[in-house]
Write a protein that holds these residues in place. Structure first.
Motif, PDB file in Angstrom:
ATOM      1  N   CYS A  49      22.264  -2.280 -67.285  1.00  0.00           N
ATOM      2  CA  CYS A  49      22.651  -3.530 -67.945  1.00  0.00           C
ATOM      3  C   CYS A  49      21.459  -4.166 -68.670  1.00  0.00           C
ATOM      4  N   GLY A  50      21.758  -4.995 -69.643  1.00  0.00           N
ATOM      5  CA  GLY A  50      20.708  -5.568 -70.485  1.00  0.00           C
ATOM      6  C   GLY A  50      19.708  -6.404 -69.724  1.00  0.00           C
ATOM      7  N   VAL A  51      20.162  -7.090 -68.666  1.00  0.00           N
ATOM      8  CA  VAL A  51      19.281  -7.890 -67.813  1.00  0.00           C
ATOM      9  C   VAL A  51      19.423  -7.350 -66.392  1.00  0.00           C
ATOM     10  N   PRO A  52      18.583  -6.384 -66.008  1.00  0.00           N
ATOM     11  CA  PRO A  52      18.733  -5.732 -64.700  1.00  0.00           C
ATOM     12  C   PRO A  52      18.202  -6.598 -63.558  1.00  0.00           C
ATOM     13  N   PHE A  53      19.060  -7.432 -63.014  1.00  0.00           N
ATOM     14  CA  PHE A  53      18.655  -8.300 -61.903  1.00  0.00           C
ATOM     15  C   PHE A  53      18.191  -7.487 -60.696  1.00  0.00           C
ATOM     16  N   CYS A  54      18.646  -6.231 -60.581  1.00  0.00           N
ATOM     17  CA  CYS A  54      18.274  -5.396 -59.435  1.00  0.00           C
ATOM     18  C   CYS A  54      16.772  -5.255 -59.290  1.00  0.00           C
ATOM     19  N   GLN A  55      16.028  -5.314 -60.379  1.00  0.00           N
ATOM     20  CA  GLN A  55      14.582  -5.104 -60.323  1.00  0.00           C
ATOM     21  C   GLN A  55      13.791  -6.382 -60.550  1.00  0.00           C
ATOM     22  N   SER A  56      14.476  -7.527 -60.528  1.00  0.00           N
ATOM     23  CA  SER A  56      13.813  -8.785 -60.920  1.00  0.00           C
ATOM     24  C   SER A  56      12.835  -9.295 -59.878  1.00  0.00           C
ATOM     25  N   GLY A  57      13.223  -9.270 -58.606  1.00  0.00           N
ATOM     26  CA  GLY A  57      12.351  -9.788 -57.561  1.00  0.00           C
ATOM     27  C   GLY A  57      12.093 -11.278 -57.670  1.00  0.00           C
ATOM     28  N   MET A  58      13.058 -12.013 -58.195  1.00  0.00           N
ATOM     29  CA  MET A  58      12.903 -13.460 -58.334  1.00  0.00           C
ATOM     30  C   MET A  58      13.272 -14.169 -57.031  1.00  0.00           C
ATOM     31  N   MET A  59      12.705 -15.347 -56.850  1.00  0.00           N
ATOM     32  CA  MET A  59      13.108 -16.194 -55.732  1.00  0.00           C
ATOM     33  C   MET A  59      14.147 -17.181 -56.248  1.00  0.00           C
ATOM     34  N   ILE A  60      15.357 -17.092 -55.712  1.00  0.00           N
ATOM     35  CA  ILE A  60      16.438 -18.000 -56.071  1.00  0.00           C
ATOM     36  C   ILE A  60      16.994 -18.594 -54.789  1.00  0.00           C
ATOM     37  N   GLY A  61      17.009 -19.906 -54.703  1.00  0.00           N
ATOM     38  CA  GLY A  61      17.511 -20.556 -53.502  1.00  0.00           C
ATOM     39  C   GLY A  61      16.694 -20.230 -52.271  1.00  0.00           C
ATOM     40  N   GLY A  62      15.396 -19.968 -52.479  1.00  0.00           N
ATOM     41  CA  GLY A  62      14.505 -19.692 -51.355  1.00  0.00           C
ATOM     42  C   GLY A  62      14.574 -18.268 -50.832  1.00  0.00           C
ATOM     43  N   MET A  63      15.348 -17.392 -51.501  1.00  0.00           N
ATOM     44  CA  MET A  63      15.468 -16.009 -51.047  1.00  0.00           C
ATOM     45  C   MET A  63      15.321 -15.071 -52.238  1.00  0.00           C
ATOM     46  N   ALA A  64      14.910 -13.823 -51.948  1.00  0.00           N
ATOM     47  CA  ALA A  64      14.674 -12.862 -53.010  1.00  0.00           C
ATOM     48  C   ALA A  64      15.979 -12.400 -53.634  1.00  0.00           C
ATOM     49  N   SER A  65      16.005 -12.360 -54.952  1.00  0.00           N
ATOM     50  CA  SER A  65      17.119 -11.774 -55.692  1.00  0.00           C
ATOM     51  C   SER A  65      16.568 -10.584 -56.463  1.00  0.00           C
ATOM     52  N   GLY A  66      17.017  -9.412 -56.128  1.00  0.00           N
ATOM     53  CA  GLY A  66      16.454  -8.212 -56.734  1.00  0.00           C
ATOM     54  C   GLY A  66      15.233  -7.742 -55.977  1.00  0.00           C
ATOM     55  N   CYS A  67      14.725  -6.574 -56.360  1.00  0.00           N
ATOM     56  CA  CYS A  67      13.655  -5.917 -55.616  1.00  0.00           C
ATOM     57  C   CYS A  67      12.302  -6.592 -55.819  1.00  0.00           C
ATOM     58  N   PRO A  68      11.644  -7.038 -54.738  1.00  0.00           N
ATOM     59  CA  PRO A  68      10.313  -7.625 -54.859  1.00  0.00           C
ATOM     60  C   PRO A  68       9.263  -6.655 -55.404  1.00  0.00           C
ATOM     61  N   LEU A  69       9.533  -5.352 -55.336  1.00  0.00           N
ATOM     62  CA  LEU A  69       8.603  -4.366 -55.889  1.00  0.00           C
ATOM     63  C   LEU A  69       8.859  -4.109 -57.365  1.00  0.00           C
ATOM     64  N   ASN A  70       9.887  -4.759 -57.907  1.00  0.00           N
ATOM     65  CA  ASN A  70      10.284  -4.531 -59.309  1.00  0.00           C
ATOM     66  C   ASN A  70      10.563  -3.061 -59.579  1.00  0.00           C
ATOM     67  N   ASN A  71      11.163  -2.395 -58.581  1.00  0.00           N
ATOM     68  CA  ASN A  71      11.543  -0.994 -58.747  1.00  0.00           C
ATOM     69  C   ASN A  71      12.423  -0.827 -59.989  1.00  0.00           C
ATOM     70  N   MET A  72      12.146   0.197 -60.756  1.00  0.00           N
ATOM     71  CA  MET A  72      12.866   0.418 -62.019  1.00  0.00           C
ATOM     72  C   MET A  72      14.167   1.176 -61.750  1.00  0.00           C
ATOM     73  N   CYS A  73      15.053   0.521 -61.031  1.00  0.00           N
ATOM     74  CA  CYS A  73      16.287   1.164 -60.552  1.00  0.00           C
ATOM     75  C   CYS A  73      17.121   1.785 -61.670  1.00  0.00           C
ATOM     76  N   PRO A  74      17.374   1.079 -62.786  1.00  0.00           N
ATOM     77  CA  PRO A  74      18.193   1.696 -63.838  1.00  0.00           C
ATOM     78  C   PRO A  74      17.588   2.995 -64.374  1.00  0.00           C
ATOM     79  N   GLU A  75      16.268   3.039 -64.462  1.00  0.00           N
ATOM     80  CA  GLU A  75      15.625   4.242 -64.997  1.00  0.00           C
ATOM     81  C   GLU A  75      15.833   5.439 -64.088  1.00  0.00           C
ATOM     82  N   TRP A  76      15.547   5.267 -62.794  1.00  0.00           N
ATOM     83  CA  TRP A  76      15.682   6.441 -61.935  1.00  0.00           C
ATOM     84  C   TRP A  76      17.119   6.723 -61.545  1.00  0.00           C
TER      85      TRP A  76
END
Length: 493
Positions: A49-76
């Motif tokens: 997807c154009g905005v891959p939240f899976c690899q974002s590693g953002m803190m939203i609402g005090g908890m991690a959203s997406g991978c904290p390692l910023n793993n490039m999930c769509p690529e692999w």
């Protein structure tokens, strides 16, 4: 993007699991990998997807959203779908030193933030990751690759949990000489002695440690820094020191009768069980066979205690949780891509349901008193129900005991899995580092250097109790900071 319509064409399918009543007969891992063809179909569900939240590693609402390692999930995922395993492994290892660990124990914030999960089921990112790394080991792609040039710089890493291992791995790859100190008999920290075998088989850790040793990392086990070796000696011997000792102070339950025999912290129980499994001659472990077990705490560690006690043949297992039972689906106040605050029935609870016929968890309950017999042995626990109220102005939740709700539970053993409070004083005192109000090692925001010259920190000791993926990220970032401090620049990512 290998298959643009993959998320429409295929349903999510996970690896099969050995049935609860069968898998509790041993402490082996119980997930059965699907075929390569089936796994590639699951990878096809990733829409890149154009905005891959899976690899974002953002803190939203005090908890991690997406991978904290910023793993490039769509690529692999794309490379896996196309059968390009070696390239997929390269992209995976670009951001994650230990996919063999995270693909087993991580709660998968990547999947919780997957765009497919907004209206359907998320991609099986965690299992895809496991398939890639295991393919790497099976096909000789994880052979040792020591650095060709050494810098002449020496770094000591104190503690061998995921943060310490990640920092050591990165700095060794850079060419620095790294020595890791561990007070237990084998490296791994809580990976080795805080997570049970059925969740992370210890051969997986041993396999990776052998690779790291062959690449030049030196491990000194059974060395308790701050006791056996003092800080001043290490500061003189090494150019830099990184403290990655974890948040090892368990939160206690202060109630009358706490001194009763049979009450243990959860990690002590899990550690001793694992030590016995690794070495049957180790007999100082806790055997719950035929006993009534009470676990205090509803998190992952509490669940691990439930699963371990059932495998030992406990007579009964009950798990107390102070908080209310979460909803089965996201509430409007918990929208995607926030971490879903929903009911999760983990493997231990599934096994308790299969064995005892009911979910072991009792919500909105706490301990009022530990009841001893005449010999000081625990025999019962007095519990009380809790009522939670929300302050409309601050949004804070407060609790109070419900009058007349006390009741008694039979208990031969209690395992306290109520979390951790911070770093251990004997280490931080020896190194003279400043602490914050939570007794974590203090640094400036976004930094890893401590108040003491040439001493750095990372992992739970720095940020407080957290996920394995956060520890690995902290270890990698601390390695960058140390490398830049030593060399004037860094090329570590």
């Amino acid at each position: 993007m290998g298959k643009p319509t993959g998320f429409l064409d295929y349903e999510r399918l996970g690896n099969t699991e050995i049935e609860p009543l069968e898998r509790i007969k041993n402490f082996d891992e119980f997930h059965v990998p699907m075929s390569e063809e089936e796994r590639r179909v699951q990878a096809a569900r990733c829409m890149d997807c154009g905005v891959p939240f899976c690899q974002s590693g953002m803190m939203i609402g005090g908890m991690a959203s997406g991978c904290p390692l910023n793993n490039m999930c769509p690529e692999w995922n794309d490379l896996l779908y196309n059968g390009s395993y070696e390239q997929a492994l390269g992209r995976l290892l670009k951001t994650n030193n230990f996919p063999e660990f995270t693909s087993r124990v991580c709660p998968a914030p990547c999947e919780a933030a997957c765009t497919c999960g907004l209206n359907d089921s998320p991609v099986t990112v965690k299992e895809n990751e496991n398939a890639i790394i295991e393919y790497g080991y099976e096909h000789g792609l994880m052979e040792p690759n020591p650095p060709k040039v050494r810098t002449g710089k020496k770094v000591a890493v104190i503690g061998s949990g995921p943060a310490g291992l990640a920092a050591a791995d990165q700095l060794n790859k850079r060419g620095h000489s790294v020595t890791v100190y561990e007070r237990e008999d084998f490296p791994g920290g809580l990976l080795m002695y805080g997570i049970p075998n059925m969740k992370l088989d210890k051969s997986v850790i041993e396999r990776k440690i052998k690779v790291m040793e062959a690449e030049g990392v030196v491990f000194k086990t059974k060395v308790n820094v701050g006791v056996d070796v003092k800080a001043e000696q290490l500061k003189k011997e090494y150019d830099r020191v990184i403290l990655t000792c974890g948040a090892s102070n368990p939160r206690d339950i202060k109630a009358p009768g706490r001194d009763a025999k049979g009450i243990y912290f959860a990690v002590d129980y899990l550690k001793r069980v694992t030590k016995h499994l690794r070495n049957p001659e180790y007999t100082d472990y806790i055997d719950t066979k035929g006993k009534n077990v009470l676990v205090i705490g509803g998190g992952d560690t509490g669940n691990d205690c439930v699963g371990s006690a059932i495998r030992q043949g406990a007579k009964s297992v009950v798990q107390l949780e102070m908080m209310p039972q979460p909803p089965e689906k996201r509430s409007e106040e918990n929208p995607w891509p926030e971490w879903p605050k929903v009911l999760k029935t983990d493997y231990g609870q599934q096994e308790a349901i299969a064995v005892f016929g009911s979910d072991p968890r009792i919500y909105e309950t706490t301990v009022k008193e530990f009841v001893k017999d005449g010999k000081g042995q625990l025999k019962q626990v007095k519990a009380v129900k809790l009522d939670w109220t929300k302050d409309e102005q601050t949004g804070r939740m407060s609790m109070e005991e419900r009058a007349g709700s006390e009741y008694t539970l039979e208990a031969d053993y209690v395992f306290i899995a109520a979390g951790f409070l911070g770093s251990e004083e004997y280490v931080t005192k020896d190194f003279g580092v400043s602490l914050n109000e939570r007794t974590n090692v203090q640094t400036k925001p976004g930094r890893y250097d401590t108040s003491e010259k040439n001493v750095f920190t990372a992992g739970d000791m720095h940020r407080g109790q957290s996920l394995v993926v956060w520890a690995i990220r902290e270890g990698r970032e601390a390695a960058r900071a140390v490398d830049e401090d030593l060399m004037g620049y860094t090329n570590l990512n």
